[in-house]
Structures are given as structure tokens and as C-alpha cells.
Motif scaffolding. Sequence first.
Motif, PDB file in Angstrom:
ATOM      1  N   THR A   3      10.217  57.796  55.030  1.00 51.28           N
ATOM      2  CA  THR A   3      10.014  57.522  53.607  1.00 51.28           C
ATOM      3  C   THR A   3      11.169  56.732  53.026  1.00 51.28           C
ATOM      4  O   THR A   3      10.975  55.786  52.253  1.00 51.28           O
ATOM      5  N   VAL A   4      12.395  57.105  53.398  1.00 48.74           N
ATOM      6  CA  VAL A   4      13.581  56.393  52.916  1.00 48.74           C
ATOM      7  C   VAL A   4      13.555  54.941  53.388  1.00 48.74           C
ATOM      8  O   VAL A   4      13.848  54.016  52.612  1.00 48.74           O
ATOM      9  N   ALA A   5      13.176  54.743  54.638  1.00 50.68           N
ATOM     10  CA  ALA A   5      13.105  53.375  55.172  1.00 50.68           C
ATOM     11  C   ALA A   5      12.043  52.557  54.441  1.00 50.68           C
ATOM     12  O   ALA A   5      12.254  51.378  54.124  1.00 50.68           O
ATOM     13  N   ALA A   6      10.889  53.188  54.176  1.00 48.87           N
ATOM     14  CA  ALA A   6       9.813  52.477  53.483  1.00 48.87           C
ATOM     15  C   ALA A   6      10.237  52.087  52.074  1.00 48.87           C
ATOM     16  O   ALA A   6      10.022  50.945  51.641  1.00 48.87           O
ATOM     17  N   ILE A   7      10.838  53.036  51.341  1.00 49.72           N
ATOM     18  CA  ILE A   7      11.290  52.746  49.986  1.00 49.72           C
ATOM     19  C   ILE A   7      12.367  51.667  50.001  1.00 49.72           C
ATOM     20  O   ILE A   7      12.370  50.750  49.160  1.00 49.72           O
ATOM     21  N   SER A   8      13.290  51.743  50.964  1.00 54.64           N
ATOM     22  CA  SER A   8      14.367  50.744  51.042  1.00 54.64           C
ATOM     23  C   SER A   8      13.803  49.356  51.298  1.00 54.64           C
ATOM     24  O   SER A   8      14.218  48.372  50.664  1.00 54.64           O
ATOM     25  N   GLY A   9      12.860  49.269  52.226  1.00 49.08           N
ATOM     26  CA  GLY A   9      12.269  47.967  52.527  1.00 49.08           C
ATOM     27  C   GLY A   9      11.486  47.406  51.364  1.00 49.08           C
ATOM     28  O   GLY A   9      11.609  46.222  51.021  1.00 49.08           O
ATOM     29  N   VAL A 167       6.508  46.607  33.422  1.00 53.38           N
ATOM     30  CA  VAL A 167       7.145  47.879  33.768  1.00 53.38           C
ATOM     31  C   VAL A 167       6.263  48.671  34.724  1.00 53.38           C
ATOM     32  O   VAL A 167       6.729  49.202  35.736  1.00 53.38           O
ATOM     33  N   SER A 168       4.980  48.739  34.423  1.00 50.24           N
ATOM     34  CA  SER A 168       4.054  49.485  35.270  1.00 50.24           C
ATOM     35  C   SER A 168       3.934  48.869  36.658  1.00 50.24           C
ATOM     36  O   SER A 168       3.771  49.597  37.651  1.00 50.24           O
ATOM     37  N   CYS A 169       4.005  47.551  36.751  1.00 54.25           N
ATOM     38  CA  CYS A 169       3.945  46.894  38.063  1.00 54.25           C
ATOM     39  C   CYS A 169       5.146  47.295  38.924  1.00 54.25           C
ATOM     40  O   CYS A 169       5.014  47.486  40.138  1.00 54.25           O
ATOM     41  N   CYS A 170       6.309  47.401  38.301  1.00 48.21           N
ATOM     42  CA  CYS A 170       7.497  47.829  39.051  1.00 48.21           C
ATOM     43  C   CYS A 170       7.327  49.246  39.584  1.00 48.21           C
ATOM     44  O   CYS A 170       7.660  49.535  40.737  1.00 48.21           O
ATOM     45  N   TYR A 171       6.801  50.137  38.745  1.00 52.75           N
ATOM     46  CA  TYR A 171       6.603  51.511  39.185  1.00 52.75           C
ATOM     47  C   TYR A 171       5.509  51.595  40.248  1.00 52.75           C
ATOM     48  O   TYR A 171       5.623  52.353  41.218  1.00 52.75           O
ATOM     49  N   PHE A 172       4.443  50.851  40.063  1.00 52.64           N
ATOM     50  CA  PHE A 172       3.388  50.808  41.076  1.00 52.64           C
ATOM     51  C   PHE A 172       3.937  50.375  42.427  1.00 52.64           C
ATOM     52  O   PHE A 172       3.605  50.947  43.475  1.00 52.64           O
ATOM     53  N   LEU A 174       6.864  50.760  43.648  1.00 49.72           N
ATOM     54  CA  LEU A 174       7.647  51.827  44.270  1.00 49.72           C
ATOM     55  C   LEU A 174       6.772  52.999  44.700  1.00 49.72           C
ATOM     56  O   LEU A 174       7.090  53.686  45.679  1.00 49.72           O
ATOM     57  N   TYR A 175       5.679  53.249  43.988  1.00 46.33           N
ATOM     58  CA  TYR A 175       4.782  54.340  44.355  1.00 46.33           C
ATOM     59  C   TYR A 175       3.929  54.010  45.580  1.00 46.33           C
ATOM     60  O   TYR A 175       3.554  54.910  46.341  1.00 46.33           O
ATOM     61  N   ALA A 176       3.584  52.750  45.742  1.00 47.14           N
ATOM     62  CA  ALA A 176       2.570  52.358  46.724  1.00 47.14           C
ATOM     63  C   ALA A 176       2.861  52.821  48.153  1.00 47.14           C
ATOM     64  O   ALA A 176       1.932  53.253  48.848  1.00 47.14           O
ATOM     65  N   PRO A 177       4.091  52.752  48.665  1.00 47.71           N
ATOM     66  CA  PRO A 177       4.304  53.171  50.052  1.00 47.71           C
ATOM     67  C   PRO A 177       4.397  54.688  50.238  1.00 47.71           C
ATOM     68  O   PRO A 177       4.531  55.152  51.371  1.00 47.71           O
ATOM     69  N   LEU A 178       4.307  55.463  49.162  1.00 49.26           N
ATOM     70  CA  LEU A 178       4.486  56.908  49.249  1.00 49.26           C
ATOM     71  C   LEU A 178       3.139  57.611  49.314  1.00 49.26           C
ATOM     72  O   LEU A 178       2.197  57.254  48.601  1.00 49.26           O
ATOM     73  N   VAL A 185      11.502  57.992  42.083  1.00 49.95           N
ATOM     74  CA  VAL A 185      11.832  56.682  42.661  1.00 49.95           C
ATOM     75  C   VAL A 185      11.960  55.612  41.587  1.00 49.95           C
ATOM     76  O   VAL A 185      12.568  54.568  41.828  1.00 49.95           O
ATOM     77  N   THR A 186      11.390  55.858  40.392  1.00 43.37           N
ATOM     78  CA  THR A 186      11.527  54.858  39.333  1.00 43.37           C
ATOM     79  C   THR A 186      12.974  54.726  38.886  1.00 43.37           C
ATOM     80  O   THR A 186      13.344  53.710  38.290  1.00 43.37           O
TER      81      THR A 186
END
Length: 622
Positions: A3-9, A167-172, A174-178, A185-186
Motif C-alpha cells: 500500500t505504501v509503495a502504491a501511494i508513493s508511486g 480538490v476532489s480530483c486530487c483526493y480521488f 489518492l483513493y483510487a489505488p486503495l 491520505v489526503t
Amino acid sequence: MGTVAAISGVYALGFFLPGYFVSRLLRCRQTAAASFIFSVLLLFQAVFWFQVCSIPVWLPHLIAAMLAITAVAGLASLLRKQPRISLRCRATGWQPVDRIVAGLAGVIFLFFCHRVCLAPLLGPDTIFRWDFLAHRILEYGHLDYYPPLSPEDFAVYFYTDGIPPLVSCCYFWLYAPLTDPTPSVTGLVVGAQMGATLLLVYQACQKLYGAPAGVVGVAILLSSRLFLWGVAIGQETGFTALAAAGVLYYIVDADDLDAIQTMAPAGAAAALGALSREYGWIFLICGLVIARRRQLNWRWLALFSATTLVLAAPWYIRSWILTGNPFYSNAVGDLFTINSVHTEILATYAVEMGFQGQFIDRAGTLLGHVLHNACIPVIGGITAVFVCRRTRGHLAACVVLTTAVWLYSVKFTAGEYLSTRVLTAALVFLSVAAAGLVTATMQRNRNWRRALTLLLLAACAWSGSYMFVYPRDPADVPLPDWPAAATARLQATTPEVALNDEFESGKIPPGSSFRILTGSPYAHAVLYDKPVAVVPVWSPEVAVIFNRDLPPTDIRAALRSMGITAVLYFPYSLNSIYLNTHSFYGVDRENWIPLADHGDFILYGLPLPPELHATPVQRTGK
């Protein structure tokens, strides 16, 4: 670890790499901040154009698009000969005391990043707006329902918004790989907003007043709890602060650079503001004011304006085509189409929350709150633009413009102090203005230098203590409880969460036969994943409730025929002031059946009018 790797990438691909290579291609200074600004804009453009071209807004598609942009920009930047660009912010000309102030500022920034990850999205509207829309993009893979117009649209997105969903696109993203999206994560993107803003404020102060002013400007800005709160809540106001800092720095840095090196990132910063909220177009005007004060020629101004328009205007054109109003559903005179119910409700807000008839009390309350939480930037900035008005008139104009935006927003904002979040951009301009006066005073007199340094240290320690226990007030937290407050995980909540209990108890039965009429977008967000339909009062489906020619029993019968058998009523809401002027709410409510009373809201059942005995029509829910 995965999960950390996915969020980092995903974070690097969405918020750094594309913008980094675009910044190198344009030979921008302060590449770290420019990388974030350009990357956020490119991510938004990818989502927007996928929507326009009917391409599903799915993570694999967006990853492919962002990789392609990164590859093209990277190759182009490598082929273009250019000097080496450093990401570092050098502490040129710092004295030992400057390093102490900078160290404290760094600690505050770390506290900020820590708390926005543990207590994310605590702004008042995030539940039904910024965060909610991010989840709907993730769920549906498109924005066909936004801005909402039809009953089907309102079943997905409840409020009459047309705000650009940057703003919502940025949060989306970050949410998408989880597999289980978490708001924590926001904090990564909110922290980046703060870091980039501070970096650009530092550089703008150095450029305007010399090397020692950079750390002073940052310290003045960080001394404001109002600014820290306005960015931390995770709404548009973090991006508007960054837009103000970006427009200011890149234009004042234009003296010895090519037009493209400064006007492109300055225009991108202005577009960032315009795509964060409708009032963000003010940064285009601020940029033009600053550019003219710097005596830049019209070709440079045209490049700045064109960059802003190319990046920001397409969203507003889409809204105009779909709704008849580029700023839907905000009224601009009588020029554009509006949702009349929403507009009339806002007119009620304007009467109740504005300055009419209570100007002194209302203005005094707000001014006291602002001074209490942003004393040094406000007093120092206003003093600076007055004392140095001949040389800092452009900063004064920017302060006036951004403050005017806030004053206009006051009358449309529920809550006594919530509108003050709009002041983050004004605080950026005020802090930069104050930095010049404070630095000059410190350089003239050693005693003044000591006194002002102690003042900044004390003010930053005060605001730092706030961020340590955010969102609580450190004065309300006993010192032994500070470690617990600093590590507490919090999430946004609303009184409407009690509706979950009513659903579990059976007072809100599942199924399409039970539809609830309300003016609360929070209720819709709370019950969204339940098999219950929540219908907004401003949906065209229920326009009958505002028909003054019909008796209330006929209106109730019409609602029953639509499957609407309950009303969620808020007796103390500003919305209810308007709703109660219509007979269905103001007269017929005495005939409704209370199902649950939670004080802040009452759930009523709608009885069948006595003259009707037919079974209500069964309607399909969302």
C-alpha cells in the motif's frame, strides 16, 4: 508495504513528476513548487478531458495519461539545452537567529503535516462536497451527474454545485489505488499545499526585500492560526493560498528572465485558483495588477492571461453548455440560468448572515476573530502597505481584492466564523507586505531586531501549539493531555449521523417506498450507502412544494404519489427560514407525524391526505 509503495508511486506520478519535467522544459525557478502546481493542473486536465471525450475516469487510464505526459515533457526537457535546476531552497544571508526562527517554522510545518494526516478533512462541507465527490468519481468513473440538474443527478450528488472539482480530483487520485480509501491520505496533498506556499512566500520576500526577509515572511504567515486552519481543513482554501503565493512570486521574479519562464507558471498558479473555486478568478486580476506595477509589457500580460484562460476556462465553458451558467448555480445578475430554489435560499442566508441591520456587531465579531487568530499578518501587513504605499501599492490592491471576496462570501456562509477560511490568500499577501517592513525595522536597530524576533518566536510558538493539538484549542487542553491530543485520530462528523441509528431501529425502513425530502446534503451523504432515497428540496422533481396556488394537502398528496413519505426537517436551519414561507412547510407541518426527534432535526412521516385512499405509487430509488 504494498500500500505504501502504491501511494508513493501514485503520489509522485500525480503531484510531482509531470510538473517537474514541464517546469524543466519551461526553465522555471523554484521547481519544487512549480512541479506541484503543474502536476495538479495536469491531473485535473486529464480527468476533465476524459469526461468530455466519454473515456472512463479509471485509475489505469489516468496512469497511462500521466505517464505519457511525463514521458513527452521529460524527453522535450532533455533535448532542450538548459542550466541545471536545483530543488533546494538556500538559506542565503541567514544569521543565527534567523536559523532559530526557521527551525521553529520547520517544526510547525511538521506538526501541520502530522495532524492533517491524523485529523483530515475537518472542514464543514467536506462530508457532502469535496470528499463526497471524490468517492463518487471513484464509484462511477465519470462526472455525468455533475453539476446536478435532473432528479437522477441529484440522487448521486445532492447539492447544487458547479465548483470545478480540482480538490476532489486530487483526493480521488489518492483513493483510487486503495482497497479501503481512508481520508488520512489526503493529508499528503494538503501538506504539499502548505509546503509549496511557504516556499514561494519565502522566495517572494527575498526577491522583494533581500535575503533576510524570506524567513521573516514565512514566520509571519505561520504565526497565524487562521491561515493554518484554513489550509488544514482540506477545502479549496489551501489551493487559493498557493495560487496567491505563486502568482506573486513568479511575476515579481520576472526581471531578468524570459516571459515563458515566469508568465507560464504565474498563469498556472492563477488557473489553480480559478479551478479551486469560482472566486479564484480574482488571482488573474491580482496577477495583472502586480505585472503592471512591475512594468511588464503587454506581451507578458497576454501570455499570463492566456495561460490562465487555456487551463481554467474549459471547465466553465462545459458548465455553461450543460447548465446555462458558467458559475452554476450562482446568480450573476440576470445573465445566466439558476436553480431558483437554491438561489432564494442563499438570499435568505444573505439576510441572516450578512451585515444588514447589524453591521457593527457582525463586523466587530468577525474582525475580533481575525485579529485574534492572525494579528501579526493583519496589523503588520496593513501598516506596511500604508507606510510603503507608493512602492507596495500592488500588494495593497491584492489585499483589497482578496478581502473583498471574503466579505462577499460572509453573507452566504452558515456559521459565525467559517467564512474566514477564505482569507488564506489575503493572509499570504499581507504576510509578504509585513515582511518588508519588519525586516527593514530589524536591520535599522538592534533592540528592535531583538524585540521583533522574540515576538515572532512567541507568535510561532503559539500557533505551533495549536497545530500540535489541532483541531483543539491548546488553551482548552490540560498540558498532561497534550500527547494524547497530538496523536488522536479524528474524522469529520455531523449530527445527521444519528440517522444511521434510525435506520438500524427500523424508523427509516429500507426500500424504494420510503423516500425522504430534505434540504440537508449531510443527510444524503450519511444515508448514501443505505437503501433509502434522499431527495433535495431544490430538485425539479419536487417543485410542487413551492407552488403557492396549491393547498398543502394537494402538495402532500403529490409527494406521496412520488413515493416521498417522510420529511427531514431542521427547525434551526437557515434553509427552514425560507422553506417555512411556503404552505407545505409553514402550514402543513402540524399534520405530519413525528418519527424521531434529535433536537437539531426531526424526522416526520407524511400521512396520506384523508380524502385519498389509494396506495402510494412505488418508485425506484437510486
